[in-house]
Design a protein around this motif. Structure first.
Motif, PDB file in Angstrom:
ATOM      1  N   ASN A 187       2.269   8.130   9.265  1.00 32.25           N
ATOM      2  CA  ASN A 187       0.948   8.428   8.714  1.00 32.25           C
ATOM      3  C   ASN A 187       1.079   9.065   7.327  1.00 32.25           C
ATOM      4  OD1 ASN A 187       1.656  11.139   9.150  1.00 32.25           O
ATOM      5  ND2 ASN A 187       0.596  11.212  11.129  1.00 32.25           N
ATOM      6  N   PHE A 188      -0.058   9.470   6.764  1.00 27.43           N
ATOM      7  CA  PHE A 188      -0.040  10.019   5.406  1.00 27.43           C
ATOM      8  C   PHE A 188       0.742  11.321   5.311  1.00 27.43           C
ATOM      9  CE2 PHE A 188      -3.960   7.366   4.499  1.00 27.43           C
ATOM     10  CZ  PHE A 188      -3.342   6.599   3.518  1.00 27.43           C
ATOM     11  N   ASP A 189       0.737  12.145   6.372  1.00 28.98           N
ATOM     12  CA  ASP A 189       1.518  13.386   6.330  1.00 28.98           C
ATOM     13  C   ASP A 189       3.012  13.072   6.209  1.00 28.98           C
ATOM     14  OD1 ASP A 189      -0.724  14.995   6.510  1.00 28.98           O
ATOM     15  OD2 ASP A 189      -0.659  15.120   8.694  1.00 28.98           O
ATOM     16  N   VAL A 190       3.463  12.044   6.913  1.00 30.73           N
ATOM     17  CA  VAL A 190       4.862  11.628   6.797  1.00 30.73           C
ATOM     18  C   VAL A 190       5.145  11.139   5.375  1.00 30.73           C
ATOM     19  CG1 VAL A 190       6.605   9.982   7.602  1.00 30.73           C
ATOM     20  CG2 VAL A 190       5.037  11.041   9.244  1.00 30.73           C
ATOM     21  N   MET A 191       4.207  10.402   4.815  1.00 32.39           N
ATOM     22  CA  MET A 191       4.397   9.858   3.470  1.00 32.39           C
ATOM     23  C   MET A 191       4.431  10.956   2.415  1.00 32.39           C
ATOM     24  SD  MET A 191       1.862   6.630   3.856  1.00 32.39           S
ATOM     25  CE  MET A 191       1.806   6.354   2.091  1.00 32.39           C
ATOM     26  N   VAL A 192       3.593  11.997   2.582  1.00 27.11           N
ATOM     27  CA  VAL A 192       3.635  13.121   1.634  1.00 27.11           C
ATOM     28  C   VAL A 192       5.008  13.776   1.678  1.00 27.11           C
ATOM     29  CG1 VAL A 192       2.712  15.407   1.114  1.00 27.11           C
ATOM     30  CG2 VAL A 192       1.145  13.546   1.662  1.00 27.11           C
ATOM     31  N   ALA A 193       5.535  13.972   2.895  1.00 30.02           N
ATOM     32  CA  ALA A 193       6.878  14.548   3.026  1.00 30.02           C
ATOM     33  C   ALA A 193       7.916  13.655   2.343  1.00 30.02           C
ATOM     34  CB  ALA A 193       7.225  14.737   4.505  1.00 30.02           C
TER      35      ALA A 193
ATOM     36  N   LYS B   5      -5.119  12.469  -1.688  1.00 30.91           N
ATOM     37  CA  LYS B   5      -5.985  13.386  -0.946  1.00 30.91           C
ATOM     38  C   LYS B   5      -5.172  14.166   0.079  1.00 30.91           C
ATOM     39  CE  LYS B   5      -9.914  13.469   2.289  1.00 30.91           C
ATOM     40  NZ  LYS B   5     -10.891  12.632   3.038  1.00 30.91           N
ATOM     41  N   ALA B   6      -4.311  13.470   0.824  1.00 29.57           N
ATOM     42  CA  ALA B   6      -3.475  14.132   1.831  1.00 29.57           C
ATOM     43  C   ALA B   6      -2.522  15.141   1.190  1.00 29.57           C
ATOM     44  CB  ALA B   6      -2.690  13.087   2.622  1.00 29.57           C
ATOM     45  N   ALA B   7      -2.145  14.898  -0.078  1.00 26.41           N
ATOM     46  CA  ALA B   7      -1.218  15.784  -0.774  1.00 26.41           C
ATOM     47  C   ALA B   7      -1.912  16.971  -1.436  1.00 26.41           C
ATOM     48  CB  ALA B   7      -0.449  14.995  -1.834  1.00 26.41           C
ATOM     49  N   GLY B   8      -3.250  17.026  -1.383  1.00 27.96           N
ATOM     50  CA  GLY B   8      -3.969  18.183  -1.919  1.00 27.96           C
ATOM     51  C   GLY B   8      -4.746  17.946  -3.186  1.00 27.96           C
ATOM     52  N   PHE B   9      -4.735  16.727  -3.713  1.00 30.62           N
ATOM     53  CA  PHE B   9      -5.587  16.414  -4.868  1.00 30.62           C
ATOM     54  C   PHE B   9      -7.048  16.415  -4.417  1.00 30.62           C
ATOM     55  CE2 PHE B   9      -1.505  14.852  -6.094  1.00 30.62           C
ATOM     56  CZ  PHE B   9      -1.452  14.857  -7.475  1.00 30.62           C
ATOM     57  N   LYS B  10      -7.931  16.834  -5.302  1.00 27.73           N
ATOM     58  CA  LYS B  10      -9.355  16.907  -4.977  1.00 27.73           C
ATOM     59  C   LYS B  10     -10.017  15.544  -5.199  1.00 27.73           C
ATOM     60  CE  LYS B  10      -9.168  21.315  -4.120  1.00 27.73           C
ATOM     61  NZ  LYS B  10      -9.219  21.793  -2.711  1.00 27.73           N
ATOM     62  N   MET B  11     -10.686  15.048  -4.163  1.00 25.76           N
ATOM     63  CA  MET B  11     -11.337  13.740  -4.289  1.00 25.76           C
ATOM     64  C   MET B  11     -12.386  13.733  -5.401  1.00 25.76           C
ATOM     65  SD  MET B  11     -10.006  11.628  -2.080  1.00 25.76           S
ATOM     66  CE  MET B  11     -11.072  10.395  -1.329  1.00 25.76           C
ATOM     67  N   LYS B  12     -13.089  14.859  -5.582  1.00 22.68           N
ATOM     68  CA  LYS B  12     -14.128  14.895  -6.613  1.00 22.68           C
ATOM     69  C   LYS B  12     -13.538  14.782  -8.013  1.00 22.68           C
ATOM     70  CE  LYS B  12     -14.223  19.959  -7.083  1.00 22.68           C
ATOM     71  NZ  LYS B  12     -15.072  21.180  -6.973  1.00 22.68           N
TER      72      LYS B  12
ATOM     73  N   GLY C 133      14.636   4.018   3.117  1.00 22.55           N
ATOM     74  CA  GLY C 133      14.837   5.350   3.685  1.00 22.55           C
ATOM     75  C   GLY C 133      13.786   5.730   4.700  1.00 22.55           C
ATOM     76  N   VAL C 134      12.527   5.354   4.450  1.00 21.82           N
ATOM     77  CA  VAL C 134      11.459   5.658   5.400  1.00 21.82           C
ATOM     78  C   VAL C 134      11.729   4.972   6.735  1.00 21.82           C
ATOM     79  CG1 VAL C 134       9.031   5.237   5.941  1.00 21.82           C
ATOM     80  CG2 VAL C 134       9.657   6.167   3.723  1.00 21.82           C
ATOM     81  N   PHE C 135      12.076   3.694   6.699  1.00 18.20           N
ATOM     82  CA  PHE C 135      12.329   3.001   7.960  1.00 18.20           C
ATOM     83  C   PHE C 135      13.610   3.489   8.635  1.00 18.20           C
ATOM     84  CE2 PHE C 135       8.904   0.095   7.105  1.00 18.20           C
ATOM     85  CZ  PHE C 135       8.506  -0.302   8.376  1.00 18.20           C
TER      86      PHE C 135
ATOM     87  N   GLN D 155       0.836  -1.207   0.000  1.00 20.19           N
ATOM     88  CA  GLN D 155       0.000   0.000   0.000  1.00 20.19           C
ATOM     89  C   GLN D 155       0.871   1.257   0.000  1.00 20.19           C
ATOM     90  OE1 GLN D 155      -3.497   0.219   2.710  1.00 20.19           O
ATOM     91  NE2 GLN D 155      -2.860  -1.794   3.413  1.00 20.19           N
ATOM     92  N   LEU D 156       1.591   1.462   1.097  1.00 24.09           N
ATOM     93  CA  LEU D 156       2.213   2.750   1.366  1.00 24.09           C
ATOM     94  C   LEU D 156       3.458   2.996   0.521  1.00 24.09           C
ATOM     95  CD1 LEU D 156       1.799   2.770   5.254  1.00 24.09           C
ATOM     96  CD2 LEU D 156       0.173   3.445   3.474  1.00 24.09           C
ATOM     97  N   GLY D 157       4.274   1.963   0.333  1.00 28.07           N
ATOM     98  CA  GLY D 157       5.479   2.150  -0.467  1.00 28.07           C
ATOM     99  C   GLY D 157       5.160   2.477  -1.911  1.00 28.07           C
ATOM    100  N   THR D 158       4.262   1.685  -2.499  1.00 29.51           N
ATOM    101  CA  THR D 158       3.891   1.921  -3.892  1.00 29.51           C
ATOM    102  C   THR D 158       3.192   3.264  -4.053  1.00 29.51           C
ATOM    103  OG1 THR D 158       3.645  -0.466  -4.216  1.00 29.51           O
ATOM    104  CG2 THR D 158       2.640   0.978  -5.861  1.00 29.51           C
TER     105      THR D 158
END
Length: 467
Positions: A374-380, A232-239, A360-362, A188-191
């Motif tokens: 969380n998603f904020d960390v992943m966006v960074a 979504k967390a990065a600012g893309f619009k869900m709609k 690198g994340v780990f 999920q998160l890596g890809t």
């Protein structure tokens, strides 16, 4: 070179496709034969060795009894000291139940072990992380949770791997909420993270804005569901997003919507929140006027008719990520109007490879002694990967695994973000985290090289070298 790639510079043309597929099949068969032979020879890919000096038997009185009792008493007074006084600070578990291994499906925990060992090798070589493969035999997702939580005192993080959907969503969400160490599911998160990084640079090249583009996700499994939430967390619009699965476009009026609500609430929520125009039908309907197509679907060059790219907006961006064969050939996507194309393969430009992410994340969450991710960390993380490519081009939107400097930079960005979000047990500046990550990764790689030079890591059978 540990990770070599074979690059073919010629284009896919009529009459060449068959020979190219045969070449891929022959190369795959050769790798399969080598893997079996070398696995028999080496008896596994990883081992545990001591890191402290033993000058005489008297040193065991320090490392074991009676001296070790003082260390145990100290940790008993404050369990977080286990991150400072033991190897927990740099150790993670790679947990799987073997229910979705590579493209092999549910092959069981024993058969999953070679894959988990390979993952541990990459963690260690690229991130300096001590990763322990732990395939487990469990009968339910609740039992899986119980095992993972029981292992928490031994590790600084958990990497979930090769778990069937939708079970993987339940496990990730539950364990992230109930454990005080980072829990990550790489499928999920890596890809999702490396996909977002590639998209960030692609949009920079074509001059389009995140909050204005229309995104179509073809395939609604682990990778694309996570990607939708990350976007979504990065600012893309869900709609402005549309997801398409094997039954067609997700929307609130689909006949299986009630079943989704019960069996896959993560997918259900996306059916409710995305597709603002309530488009119905199949991928051909969804793609009309899209700026970006991200496909993580069935492998094969005819999975998607490349002519539908003509329905997309100008400067279309196409990510076809199925392995070993993308859903359409990159050249065909370009011939039908795509400006930027990415795949999951290393023999085409723009490989979307989650091995650019998880080491690198780990490294970062371990150095910060983080309690979660969380998603904020992943966006960074995604922005750090994108920014590593200083001058992105249509054929270079993400780094390659050979650009070693990426990993300490990514680690420092992740560690700093966990400090900012209050997830870290250990605080430092971004520069301080960078220096520590680089020192650990370089030291680990130097040890590895020295062991090879001295012959303490055996050569390939018959002295073979493989590049």
């Amino acid at each position: 070179m540990l990770y070599g790639v074979c690059r073919r510079k010629h284009l896919i043309i009529d009459g060449y496709l068959f020979s190219m597929i045969m070449e891929d099949q022959e190369r795959t068969e050769r790798y399969n034969e080598d893997a079996l032979r070398y696995s028999e020879y080496f008896k596994g890919k990883i081992q545990t060795i001591s890191k402290v000096p033993v000058r005489s038997l008297d040193d065991f009185s320090i490392w074991y009894t009676p001296g070790v009792a003082a260390v145990s008493r100290k940790i008993a007074s404050d369990p977080d000291l286990s991150f400072e006084l033991t190897g927990r600070w740099n150790s993670i578990a790679i947990l799987t139940d073997g229910t979705r291994v590579l493209g092999l499906g549910n092959i069981g925990p024993e058969a999953a072990m070679p894959v988990m060992e390979g993952k541990a090798l990459i963690f260690n070589y690229l991130g300096g992380v001590n990763a322990i493969p732990i395939p487990i035999r469990v009968q339910s997702k609740e039992e899986f949770v119980k095992v993972a939580k029981a292992l928490e005192p031994s590790f600084g993080g958990i990497n979930l791997e090769d778990i069937e959907s939708p079970k993987c969503f339940f496990l990730l969400e539950t364990l992230q909420n109930e454990m005080n160490i980072p829990v990550w599911h790489d499928d999920q998160l890596g890809t999702a993270s490396i996909t977002l990084a590639g998209v960030i640079n692609s949009l920079r090249i074509v001059g389009k804005k995140i909050d204005q583009v229309k995104v179509v996700f073809n395939g609604a499994g682990a990778a694309n569901i996570a990607a939708a939430y990350l976007f979504k967390a990065a600012g893309f619009k869900m709609k402005n997003m549309i997801l398409v699965d094997s039954k067609g476009i997700l929307h609130p009026e689909r006949e299986d919507i009630d079943a989704l609500m019960i069996n896959n609430p993560w997918k259900y929520q996306l059916a409710i929140e995305t597709n603002g125009e309530r488009v119905k039908g199949d991928l051909s309907n969804a793609i009309e006027g899209a700026d970006l197509l991200i496909s993580a679907a069935k492998s094969g060059p005819d999975t998607i008719d490349s002519r539908i790219v003509k329905k997309m907006n100008n400067d279309a961006i196409v990510f076809v990520l199925a392995n070993p064969i993308p859903e359409m050939w990159p050249q065909e996507a370009k011939e039908n109007g795509a400006r930027i194309v990415a795949t999951g393969r290393g023999d085409f430009p723009n490989q979307i490879n989650n091995s650019l992410v998880f080491p690198g994340v780990f490294r970062g969450v371990l150095d910060a002694r983080a309690k979660g991710v969380n998603f904020d960390v992943m966006v960074a993380a995604s922005y750090e990967i994108a920014n590593f490519v200083e001058d992105p081009t249509e054929e270079k939107i993400v780094p390659t695994m050979e650009e070693w400097e990426l990993y300490p930079r990514l680690a420092s960005a992740v560690a700093s973000k966990t400090v900012e979000l209050g997830l870290a047990r250990k605080s430092d500046s971004k520069e301080g985290f960078y220096r520590r990550a680089r020192e650990i990764i370089e030291s680990n790689r130097n040890i590895y090289s020295k062991l090879m030079d001295l012959g303490l890591i055996k050569r390939m059978p018959n002295g073979e070298h493989k590049n």
